[in-house]
Scaffold this motif. Structure first.
Motif, PDB file in Angstrom:
ATOM      1  N   CYS A 138       0.391  -1.162  -0.262  1.00 26.65           N
ATOM      2  CA  CYS A 138      -0.361   0.000   0.169  1.00 26.65           C
ATOM      3  C   CYS A 138       0.989   0.951  -0.040  1.00 26.65           C
ATOM      4  O   CYS A 138       1.345   1.418   0.983  1.00 26.65           O
ATOM      5  N   SER A 142      -7.799  -6.487   2.225  1.00 24.40           N
ATOM      6  CA  SER A 142      -8.379  -5.023   2.017  1.00 24.40           C
ATOM      7  C   SER A 142      -8.390  -4.811   0.987  1.00 24.40           C
ATOM      8  O   SER A 142      -8.237  -3.551   0.304  1.00 24.40           O
ATOM      9  N   ASN A 199      -3.548  -3.444   0.245  1.00 21.92           N
ATOM     10  CA  ASN A 199      -4.475  -2.673  -0.030  1.00 21.92           C
ATOM     11  C   ASN A 199      -4.986  -2.690  -1.602  1.00 21.92           C
ATOM     12  O   ASN A 199      -4.129  -1.793  -2.077  1.00 21.92           O
ATOM     13  N   ARG A 231     -12.145   3.215   7.674  1.00 19.85           N
ATOM     14  CA  ARG A 231     -10.905   3.675   7.704  1.00 19.85           C
ATOM     15  C   ARG A 231     -10.784   4.738   7.834  1.00 19.85           C
ATOM     16  O   ARG A 231     -11.861   5.499   7.946  1.00 19.85           O
ATOM     17  N   SER A 251     -10.932  -1.414  -1.262  1.00 20.92           N
ATOM     18  CA  SER A 251     -11.556   0.018  -0.500  1.00 20.92           C
ATOM     19  C   SER A 251     -13.543   0.116  -1.575  1.00 20.92           C
ATOM     20  O   SER A 251     -12.983   0.004  -2.396  1.00 20.92           O
ATOM     21  N   SER A 271     -13.412  -2.056   2.540  1.00 23.15           N
ATOM     22  CA  SER A 271     -13.440  -0.720   3.789  1.00 23.15           C
ATOM     23  C   SER A 271     -13.982   0.805   3.045  1.00 23.15           C
ATOM     24  O   SER A 271     -14.796   0.391   1.866  1.00 23.15           O
ATOM     25  N   ASN A 279      -8.081  -1.279  -4.525  1.00 20.76           N
ATOM     26  CA  ASN A 279      -9.256  -0.854  -4.657  1.00 20.76           C
ATOM     27  C   ASN A 279     -10.063  -1.767  -5.839  1.00 20.76           C
ATOM     28  O   ASN A 279     -10.914  -2.099  -6.201  1.00 20.76           O
ATOM     29  N   CYS A 315     -14.705   8.221  -6.618  1.00 21.15           N
ATOM     30  CA  CYS A 315     -13.168   8.062  -7.225  1.00 21.15           C
ATOM     31  C   CYS A 315     -12.869   8.439  -8.132  1.00 21.15           C
ATOM     32  O   CYS A 315     -11.728   7.687  -8.861  1.00 21.15           O
ATOM     33  N   ASN A 356     -15.608   2.204  -0.238  1.00 18.87           N
ATOM     34  CA  ASN A 356     -15.939   4.086   0.190  1.00 18.87           C
ATOM     35  C   ASN A 356     -17.637   3.736  -0.262  1.00 18.87           C
ATOM     36  O   ASN A 356     -17.963   5.475  -0.521  1.00 18.87           O
TER      37      ASN A 356
END
Length: 201
Positions: free
Chosen positions: A75, A130, A105, A201, A132, A174, A107, A145, A134
């Motif tokens: 990340c 993880s 981490n 987060r 993302s 997340s 997308n 994004c 969002n």
């Protein structure tokens, strides 16, 4: 000019900054506000590091400096899966000298980036992922994004998350805490429906 930091400590983890490339331009992205994080001087890369360079730096921290970390995480100031082959090579190398868990981490757009199925390539390579999320809808995701792949990005993220949990034991989605509580709860439902963990987060 000196290259940016490729391995840095943040909290209890060791982070790997593989690339600054990213198909998103998120409103909340930390790189819009600062050039550094943790003990990194500068996370902007003049050139992308080789797998050998990254492994050498991680060995230095773990084996020579005896730095204590809980986790090693791909990340940085870009989307790690832009360099999927390097993630695989580096992770296999890491496992030769430490049993610390390895996480990406991401997308969740690896399939769109590489124009092929990618989740199976990470089996036995990383221990956690993880993703993302969002936003709870494709439209809201695009507004927040600004993905270069457009509205198809959202469904691709959900599909990749569904795929990756077949190959990686610890998968979570997340969201950033700046979105509305209503959107957070909708995102939580999406994660639950996919059978993965959820984190704000």
């Amino acid at each position: 000019m000196q290259n940016g930091t490729i391995v840095y400590l943040y909290g209890d983890s060791l982070y790997i900054n593989l690339t600054n490339k990213c198909p998103n331009s998120c409103n909340f992205c930390i790189r819009n506000y600062t050039d550094n994080l943790g003990d990194a001087d500068n996370l902007w890369l003049e050139r992308e590091p080789s797998a050998d360079e990254v492994l050498s730096r991680i060995k230095e921290e773990i084996c020579e400096k005896k730095t204590t970390v809980d986790e090693i995480i791909f990340c940085g100031y870009g989307e790690p899966t832009e360099r999927l082959e390097e993630i695989i090579d580096i992770s296999r190398g890491i496992k030769e000298f430490t049993d610390k868990p390895i996480r990406i981490n991401t997308n969740g757009m690896a399939d769109l980036i590489h124009k092929k199925k990618t989740a199976h390539l990470l089996e036995g390579v990383v221990d956690a992922v993880s993703v993302s999320l969002n936003a709870p809808t494709a439209e809201k995701y695009c507004d927040l994004c600004h993905p270069e792949f457009g509205t198809e990005s959202f469904d691709a993220i959900l599909k990749w998350t569904e795929d990756i949990k077949k190959y990686v034991p610890d998968v979570r989605m997340s969201v950033v805490g700046v979105i509305s509580e209503e959107d957070i709860q909708e995102c939580r439902k999406i994660a639950e429906n996919l059978g993965v963990k959820f984190r704000v987060r």
